[in-house]
Design a protein around this motif. Structure first.
Motif, PDB file in Angstrom:
ATOM      1  N   THR A  25     105.824  23.212  22.912  1.00 49.74           N
ATOM      2  CA  THR A  25     104.638  22.822  22.145  1.00 49.74           C
ATOM      3  C   THR A  25     103.541  22.449  23.128  1.00 49.74           C
ATOM      4  O   THR A  25     103.793  22.252  24.325  1.00 49.74           O
ATOM      5  N   VAL A  26     102.316  22.321  22.611  1.00 49.83           N
ATOM      6  CA  VAL A  26     101.164  21.944  23.430  1.00 49.83           C
ATOM      7  C   VAL A  26     100.416  20.825  22.714  1.00 49.83           C
ATOM      8  O   VAL A  26     100.204  20.900  21.494  1.00 49.83           O
ATOM      9  N   ILE A  27     100.021  19.792  23.447  1.00 51.58           N
ATOM     10  CA  ILE A  27      99.142  18.742  22.905  1.00 51.58           C
ATOM     11  C   ILE A  27      97.907  18.677  23.787  1.00 51.58           C
ATOM     12  O   ILE A  27      98.006  18.404  24.990  1.00 51.58           O
ATOM     13  N   VAL A  81     108.184  16.580  29.585  1.00 57.83           N
ATOM     14  CA  VAL A  81     106.718  16.653  29.551  1.00 57.83           C
ATOM     15  C   VAL A  81     106.158  17.200  30.860  1.00 57.83           C
ATOM     16  O   VAL A  81     106.629  16.855  31.945  1.00 57.83           O
ATOM     17  N   THR A  82     105.101  18.009  30.725  1.00 59.26           N
ATOM     18  CA  THR A  82     104.230  18.354  31.840  1.00 59.26           C
ATOM     19  C   THR A  82     102.801  17.960  31.462  1.00 59.26           C
ATOM     20  O   THR A  82     102.330  18.287  30.373  1.00 59.26           O
ATOM     21  N   ILE A 131     104.560  32.818  23.999  1.00 53.89           N
ATOM     22  CA  ILE A 131     105.681  33.536  24.589  1.00 53.89           C
ATOM     23  C   ILE A 131     106.924  33.202  23.764  1.00 53.89           C
ATOM     24  O   ILE A 131     106.872  32.356  22.860  1.00 53.89           O
ATOM     25  N   THR A 132     108.012  33.834  24.052  1.00 50.80           N
ATOM     26  CA  THR A 132     109.247  33.569  23.326  1.00 50.80           C
ATOM     27  C   THR A 132     109.638  32.106  23.478  1.00 50.80           C
ATOM     28  O   THR A 132     109.801  31.606  24.586  1.00 50.80           O
ATOM     29  N   GLY A 133     109.731  31.414  22.373  1.00 52.30           N
ATOM     30  CA  GLY A 133     110.150  30.016  22.391  1.00 52.30           C
ATOM     31  C   GLY A 133     109.054  29.013  22.620  1.00 52.30           C
ATOM     32  O   GLY A 133     109.313  27.808  22.680  1.00 52.30           O
ATOM     33  N   LYS A 171     109.221  23.118  29.398  1.00 53.73           N
ATOM     34  CA  LYS A 171     109.255  21.737  28.940  1.00 53.73           C
ATOM     35  C   LYS A 171     109.080  21.680  27.424  1.00 53.73           C
ATOM     36  O   LYS A 171     108.632  22.634  26.785  1.00 53.73           O
ATOM     37  N   ASP A 172     109.405  20.533  26.849  1.00 54.76           N
ATOM     38  CA  ASP A 172     109.229  20.368  25.408  1.00 54.76           C
ATOM     39  C   ASP A 172     107.761  20.347  25.019  1.00 54.76           C
ATOM     40  O   ASP A 172     107.378  20.868  23.968  1.00 54.76           O
ATOM     41  N   VAL A 173     106.943  19.735  25.870  1.00 58.74           N
ATOM     42  CA  VAL A 173     105.535  19.617  25.524  1.00 58.74           C
ATOM     43  C   VAL A 173     104.676  19.704  26.778  1.00 58.74           C
ATOM     44  O   VAL A 173     104.968  19.087  27.802  1.00 58.74           O
TER      45      VAL A 173
END
Length: 334
Positions: free
Chosen positions: A108-110, A27-28, A90-92, A2-4
Protein backbone atom coordinates in the motif's frame (compact mmCIF):
# COMPACT_ATOMS: atom_id res chain seq x y z
CA UNK A 1 8.12 -5.41 -0.68
CA UNK A 2 7.10 -3.50 2.44
CA UNK A 3 3.55 -3.32 3.76
CA UNK A 4 3.38 0.42 3.30
CA UNK A 5 5.35 3.09 1.45
CA UNK A 6 5.03 6.46 3.21
CA UNK A 7 5.78 9.36 0.89
CA UNK A 8 6.77 12.27 3.13
CA UNK A 9 8.90 12.36 6.27
CA UNK A 10 7.20 15.22 8.10
CA UNK A 11 5.29 14.84 11.39
CA UNK A 12 2.27 13.18 9.75
CA UNK A 13 4.47 10.70 7.88
CA UNK A 14 6.46 9.92 11.03
CA UNK A 15 3.30 9.27 13.02
CA UNK A 16 1.99 7.08 10.20
CA UNK A 17 5.21 5.06 10.46
CA UNK A 18 4.75 4.73 14.22
CA UNK A 19 1.15 3.63 13.92
CA UNK A 20 1.97 1.18 11.15
CA UNK A 21 4.59 -0.30 13.45
CA UNK A 22 2.00 -0.66 16.18
CA UNK A 23 -0.05 -2.68 13.72
CA UNK A 24 2.95 -4.84 12.87
CA UNK A 25 3.36 -3.45 9.36
CA UNK A 26 6.73 -2.99 7.67
CA UNK A 27 7.43 0.55 6.46
CA UNK A 28 9.56 2.54 4.04
CA UNK A 29 9.61 6.35 4.33
CA UNK A 30 10.74 8.42 1.33
CA UNK A 31 11.28 12.19 1.38
CA UNK A 32 12.72 14.68 -1.10
CA UNK A 33 14.27 16.78 1.67
CA UNK A 34 17.70 15.99 3.18
CA UNK A 35 16.26 15.79 6.71
CA UNK A 36 13.15 14.40 8.36
CA UNK A 37 10.57 16.89 9.62
CA UNK A 38 9.12 18.52 6.51
CA UNK A 39 8.27 22.19 6.87
CA UNK A 40 9.05 22.14 10.59
CA UNK A 41 12.70 21.39 9.85
CA UNK A 42 13.08 23.18 6.52
CA UNK A 43 11.35 26.47 7.35
CA UNK A 44 11.12 27.07 11.09
CA UNK A 45 13.00 24.65 13.35
CA UNK A 46 13.27 27.37 16.03
CA UNK A 47 9.54 28.17 16.03
CA UNK A 48 7.38 27.12 18.95
CA UNK A 49 4.45 24.80 18.22
CA UNK A 50 1.51 25.41 20.58
CA UNK A 51 -1.25 23.15 19.27
CA UNK A 52 0.12 19.64 19.71
CA UNK A 53 -1.49 17.64 22.55
CA UNK A 54 0.81 17.06 25.49
CA UNK A 55 3.01 20.11 24.84
CA UNK A 56 2.14 23.55 26.28
CA UNK A 57 4.74 24.68 23.75
CA UNK A 58 7.55 22.85 21.96
CA UNK A 59 10.23 23.95 19.50
CA UNK A 60 9.59 22.54 16.04
CA UNK A 61 13.02 20.89 15.93
CA UNK A 62 12.41 19.24 19.30
CA UNK A 63 9.00 17.98 18.22
CA UNK A 64 10.54 16.50 15.07
CA UNK A 65 13.27 14.79 17.11
CA UNK A 66 10.72 13.17 19.41
CA UNK A 67 8.40 12.18 16.56
CA UNK A 68 11.32 10.68 14.63
CA UNK A 69 12.32 8.61 17.66
CA UNK A 70 8.72 7.49 18.04
CA UNK A 71 8.15 6.87 14.33
CA UNK A 72 11.32 4.90 13.63
CA UNK A 73 11.27 2.63 16.67
CA UNK A 74 9.72 -0.27 14.74
CA UNK A 75 12.49 -0.33 12.18
CA UNK A 76 11.15 1.79 9.34
CA UNK A 77 13.50 2.08 6.38
CA UNK A 78 14.18 5.73 5.46
CA UNK A 79 15.38 7.26 2.18
CA UNK A 80 16.08 11.01 2.15
CA UNK A 81 16.93 13.34 -0.76
CA UNK A 82 14.85 11.10 -2.99
CA UNK A 83 12.11 12.69 -5.10
CA UNK A 84 9.35 10.28 -6.10
CA UNK A 85 8.76 10.45 -9.85
CA UNK A 86 6.29 7.71 -10.72
CA UNK A 87 3.81 5.34 -9.10
CA UNK A 88 3.08 2.07 -10.89
CA UNK A 89 0.88 -0.85 -9.97
CA UNK A 90 2.70 -4.18 -9.85
CA UNK A 91 1.71 -7.66 -8.75
CA UNK A 92 0.78 -7.47 -5.08
CA UNK A 93 1.08 -3.71 -4.71
CA UNK A 94 2.91 -0.65 -6.01
CA UNK A 95 6.33 0.48 -7.13
CA UNK A 96 7.72 3.97 -6.67
CA UNK A 97 10.59 5.11 -8.89
CA UNK A 98 12.63 8.04 -7.62
CA UNK A 99 14.51 10.68 -9.61
CA UNK A 100 17.77 8.84 -8.91
CA UNK A 101 16.31 5.63 -10.35
CA UNK A 102 15.74 3.86 -7.04
CA UNK A 103 12.74 1.51 -7.08
CA UNK A 104 10.77 0.93 -3.87
CA UNK A 105 7.86 -1.46 -3.51
CA UNK A 106 4.94 -1.54 -1.10
CA UNK A 107 1.64 -3.35 -0.75
CA UNK A 108 0.00 0.00 0.00
CA UNK A 109 1.01 3.66 -0.28
CA UNK A 110 0.27 6.54 2.13
CA UNK A 111 1.04 10.02 0.78
CA UNK A 112 1.93 12.45 3.59
CA UNK A 113 3.77 14.99 1.47
CA UNK A 114 2.35 18.10 3.13
CA UNK A 115 1.88 20.73 0.44
CA UNK A 116 4.26 18.95 -1.92
CA UNK A 117 7.47 20.67 -2.97
CA UNK A 118 7.60 24.15 -1.47
CA UNK A 119 9.67 27.29 -1.54
CA UNK A 120 9.17 30.50 0.47
CA UNK A 121 7.37 33.39 -1.17
CA UNK A 122 9.72 36.30 -1.72
CA UNK A 123 9.13 40.05 -1.53
CA UNK A 124 9.51 40.30 -5.30
CA UNK A 125 12.09 43.09 -5.18
CA UNK A 126 14.76 43.55 -7.82
CA UNK A 127 17.77 43.43 -5.47
CA UNK A 128 16.34 40.90 -3.02
CA UNK A 129 18.83 38.10 -3.71
CA UNK A 130 21.76 40.40 -2.92
CA UNK A 131 20.66 40.61 0.73
CA UNK A 132 19.67 36.97 1.26
CA UNK A 133 21.50 35.76 4.35
CA UNK A 134 22.88 39.28 4.86
CA UNK A 135 20.07 40.61 7.00
CA UNK A 136 17.24 39.12 4.94
CA UNK A 137 15.80 35.68 5.73
CA UNK A 138 12.64 33.80 4.82
CA UNK A 139 11.28 32.50 8.10
CA UNK A 140 13.74 31.78 10.92
CA UNK A 141 16.21 28.91 11.01
CA UNK A 142 18.62 30.47 13.51
CA UNK A 143 17.32 32.89 16.12
CA UNK A 144 20.79 34.35 16.72
CA UNK A 145 20.52 36.14 13.35
CA UNK A 146 17.77 38.30 14.84
CA UNK A 147 19.46 39.50 18.03
CA UNK A 148 19.73 42.97 16.52
CA UNK A 149 18.87 46.61 17.16
CA UNK A 150 16.09 46.98 14.61
CA UNK A 151 14.02 43.98 13.50
CA UNK A 152 11.34 43.86 10.82
CA UNK A 153 8.80 41.02 10.58
CA UNK A 154 6.78 40.81 7.35
CA UNK A 155 3.49 38.92 7.28
CA UNK A 156 0.08 38.50 8.90
CA UNK A 157 -0.13 34.76 9.51
CA UNK A 158 0.72 32.48 12.40
CA UNK A 159 4.43 32.37 11.60
CA UNK A 160 4.78 36.15 11.46
CA UNK A 161 2.95 36.67 14.76
CA UNK A 162 4.75 33.79 16.45
CA UNK A 163 8.12 35.20 15.44
CA UNK A 164 7.18 38.68 16.62
CA UNK A 165 6.48 37.22 20.05
CA UNK A 166 9.58 35.04 20.09
CA UNK A 167 12.10 37.55 18.72
CA UNK A 168 11.11 40.95 20.10
CA UNK A 169 12.81 40.31 23.49
CA UNK A 170 16.13 39.93 21.61
CA UNK A 171 15.84 43.10 19.53
CA UNK A 172 15.98 46.79 20.36
CA UNK A 173 12.87 47.56 18.32
CA UNK A 174 10.54 45.19 16.49
CA UNK A 175 8.18 46.26 13.73
CA UNK A 176 5.69 43.94 12.04
CA UNK A 177 4.00 44.99 8.81
CA UNK A 178 1.15 43.40 6.89
CA UNK A 179 -0.60 44.38 3.65
CA UNK A 180 -4.06 44.23 5.26
CA UNK A 181 -5.72 44.75 8.64
CA UNK A 182 -7.08 41.18 8.60
CA UNK A 183 -4.86 38.42 9.96
CA UNK A 184 -4.83 34.66 9.41
CA UNK A 185 -3.30 33.89 12.81
CA UNK A 186 -4.71 32.50 16.02
CA UNK A 187 -6.68 35.16 17.85
CA UNK A 188 -4.74 34.73 21.10
CA UNK A 189 -1.40 35.18 19.33
CA UNK A 190 -2.64 38.40 17.74
CA UNK A 191 -3.82 39.58 21.16
CA UNK A 192 -0.40 38.91 22.66
CA UNK A 193 1.39 40.83 19.92
CA UNK A 194 -0.97 43.79 20.32
CA UNK A 195 -0.20 43.80 24.05
CA UNK A 196 3.57 43.59 23.44
CA UNK A 197 6.13 46.27 22.51
CA UNK A 198 5.93 45.12 18.86
CA UNK A 199 4.96 47.98 16.54
CA UNK A 200 2.26 46.36 14.37
CA UNK A 201 1.56 48.40 11.25
CA UNK A 202 -1.16 47.41 8.79
CA UNK A 203 -1.58 48.21 5.07
CA UNK A 204 2.20 48.35 4.57
CA UNK A 205 4.54 46.44 2.26
CA UNK A 206 8.31 46.51 1.68
CA UNK A 207 9.04 48.69 -1.35
CA UNK A 208 12.87 48.84 -1.28
CA UNK A 209 15.84 47.32 0.51
CA UNK A 210 18.86 49.49 1.31
CA UNK A 211 22.37 48.67 2.42
CA UNK A 212 26.00 48.25 1.49
CA UNK A 213 26.67 44.53 1.58
CA UNK A 214 23.90 43.83 4.09
CA UNK A 215 20.49 45.23 5.06
CA UNK A 216 20.69 48.64 6.73
CA UNK A 217 17.23 50.09 6.04
CA UNK A 218 13.99 49.50 4.16
CA UNK A 219 11.44 51.69 2.48
CA UNK A 220 7.88 50.68 3.32
CA UNK A 221 4.86 51.78 1.31
CA UNK A 222 1.28 52.28 2.50
CA UNK A 223 -1.05 50.18 0.37
CA UNK A 224 -3.82 52.81 0.27
CA UNK A 225 -2.13 56.21 0.30
CA UNK A 226 1.05 55.01 -1.52
CA UNK A 227 3.09 57.16 0.86
CA UNK A 228 6.57 55.78 1.60
CA UNK A 229 8.74 55.83 4.69
CA UNK A 230 12.34 54.76 5.21
CA UNK A 231 13.12 52.99 8.49
CA UNK A 232 16.42 51.60 9.85
CA UNK A 233 16.51 47.80 9.85
CA UNK A 234 19.25 45.31 10.75
CA UNK A 235 17.34 42.10 10.06
CA UNK A 236 14.17 41.11 8.20
CA UNK A 237 12.16 37.91 8.61
CA UNK A 238 9.77 37.40 5.68
CA UNK A 239 6.79 35.18 6.52
CA UNK A 240 4.33 35.52 3.66
CA UNK A 241 3.76 31.87 2.93
CA UNK A 242 5.29 29.61 0.33
CA UNK A 243 4.71 28.39 -3.18
CA UNK A 244 3.63 24.77 -3.32
CA UNK A 245 3.82 22.32 -6.20
CA UNK A 246 2.62 18.72 -6.27
CA UNK A 247 5.10 18.05 -9.07
CA UNK A 248 4.98 14.47 -10.47
CA UNK A 249 2.10 13.53 -8.14
CA UNK A 250 -0.23 15.37 -10.52
CA UNK A 251 0.41 12.70 -13.13
CA UNK A 252 -0.23 9.64 -10.95
CA UNK A 253 -3.90 9.29 -11.84
CA UNK A 254 -5.05 10.73 -8.50
CA UNK A 255 -8.10 12.98 -8.19
CA UNK A 256 -6.67 16.43 -7.50
CA UNK A 257 -8.48 19.51 -6.20
CA UNK A 258 -6.25 22.57 -6.15
CA UNK A 259 -3.02 21.39 -4.54
CA UNK A 260 -4.67 18.58 -2.60
CA UNK A 261 -5.55 14.94 -3.24
CA UNK A 262 -9.19 14.01 -2.71
CA UNK A 263 -9.77 11.14 -0.28
CA UNK A 264 -12.78 9.37 1.22
CA UNK A 265 -13.63 8.70 4.87
CA UNK A 266 -10.94 5.97 4.96
CA UNK A 267 -8.42 8.53 3.65
CA UNK A 268 -8.15 6.41 0.51
CA UNK A 269 -7.71 8.08 -2.87
CA UNK A 270 -9.48 7.13 -6.09
CA UNK A 271 -6.67 4.60 -6.61
CA UNK A 272 -7.39 1.54 -4.47
CA UNK A 273 -4.59 0.93 -1.98
CA UNK A 274 -3.25 4.50 -2.20
CA UNK A 275 -4.06 6.69 0.81
CA UNK A 276 -3.27 10.32 1.75
CA UNK A 277 -3.16 12.14 5.08
CA UNK A 278 -2.25 15.57 6.40
CA UNK A 279 -2.19 18.83 4.46
CA UNK A 280 -2.08 17.08 1.09
CA UNK A 281 -5.40 15.27 1.68
CA UNK A 282 -8.75 16.90 0.92
CA UNK A 283 -12.19 15.84 2.19
CA UNK A 284 -15.36 17.53 3.40
CA UNK A 285 -14.83 19.40 6.68
CA UNK A 286 -11.04 19.29 6.34
CA UNK A 287 -8.99 21.26 8.90
CA UNK A 288 -5.35 21.72 7.90
CA UNK A 289 -3.83 21.38 11.35
CA UNK A 290 -0.94 19.26 12.58
CA UNK A 291 -3.08 17.81 15.36
CA UNK A 292 -5.74 16.61 12.91
CA UNK A 293 -3.14 15.40 10.41
CA UNK A 294 -1.74 12.81 12.81
CA UNK A 295 -5.29 11.53 13.36
CA UNK A 296 -5.70 11.18 9.60
CA UNK A 297 -2.46 9.18 9.55
CA UNK A 298 -3.98 6.69 12.01
CA UNK A 299 -7.07 6.31 9.83
CA UNK A 300 -5.03 5.76 6.67
CA UNK A 301 -2.77 3.20 8.36
CA UNK A 302 -5.66 1.21 9.82
CA UNK A 303 -7.50 0.95 6.50
CA UNK A 304 -4.24 0.14 4.73
CA UNK A 305 -3.95 -2.73 7.21
CA UNK A 306 -7.38 -4.07 6.21
CA UNK A 307 -6.41 -3.74 2.54
CA UNK A 308 -3.40 -5.98 3.14
CA UNK A 309 -5.19 -8.34 5.54
CA UNK A 310 -8.98 -8.44 5.03
CA UNK A 311 -9.34 -10.41 8.28
CA UNK A 312 -7.85 -7.53 10.29
CA UNK A 313 -10.07 -4.99 12.05
CA UNK A 314 -9.78 -1.31 11.17
CA UNK A 315 -9.95 -0.44 14.85
CA UNK A 316 -6.72 -1.72 16.36
CA UNK A 317 -7.64 -1.57 20.02
CA UNK A 318 -5.73 0.65 22.41
CA UNK A 319 -1.95 1.01 22.19
CA UNK A 320 -1.54 -0.44 25.69
CA UNK A 321 -2.86 -3.74 24.33
CA UNK A 322 -0.47 -3.90 21.37
CA UNK A 323 3.00 -5.49 21.33
CA UNK A 324 6.06 -3.31 22.04
CA UNK A 325 8.75 -2.53 19.45
CA UNK A 326 10.96 -5.51 18.67
CA UNK A 327 12.95 -4.48 15.59
CA UNK A 328 16.28 -2.70 15.31
CA UNK A 329 16.33 0.68 13.56
CA UNK A 330 18.12 0.58 10.17
CA UNK A 331 20.33 3.50 9.12
CA UNK A 332 18.74 6.42 7.28
CA UNK A 333 19.83 6.41 3.63
CA UNK A 334 20.54 9.60 1.74
Amino acid sequence: MKDVLILGGGPVGLFAAYYAGLRQMSVTIVDSLPELGGQLTALYPEKYIYDMPGFPKVLAKDLVREMAEQGLQYGAEVFLDERCESLAEITGGFEITTLSGRKLQGRTVIITAGVGAFSPRTLGLENEELFLGKGLWYGVRDKSNFAVKNLLIVGGGDSAFDWSLALHPHAGTTTQIHRRDVFVAHEDTVRQVLASPVNLRTFYEVAELHGNGRVEAVTIRHMKTKETERIPVDAISVNIGFQADLGPLRHWGLEIEGNQIKVNERRETNRTGVFAAGDIAQFEGKLRLLATGVGEACTAVCYAKTRIDPSAHAFPGHSTNLPPPSRSIPPIQR
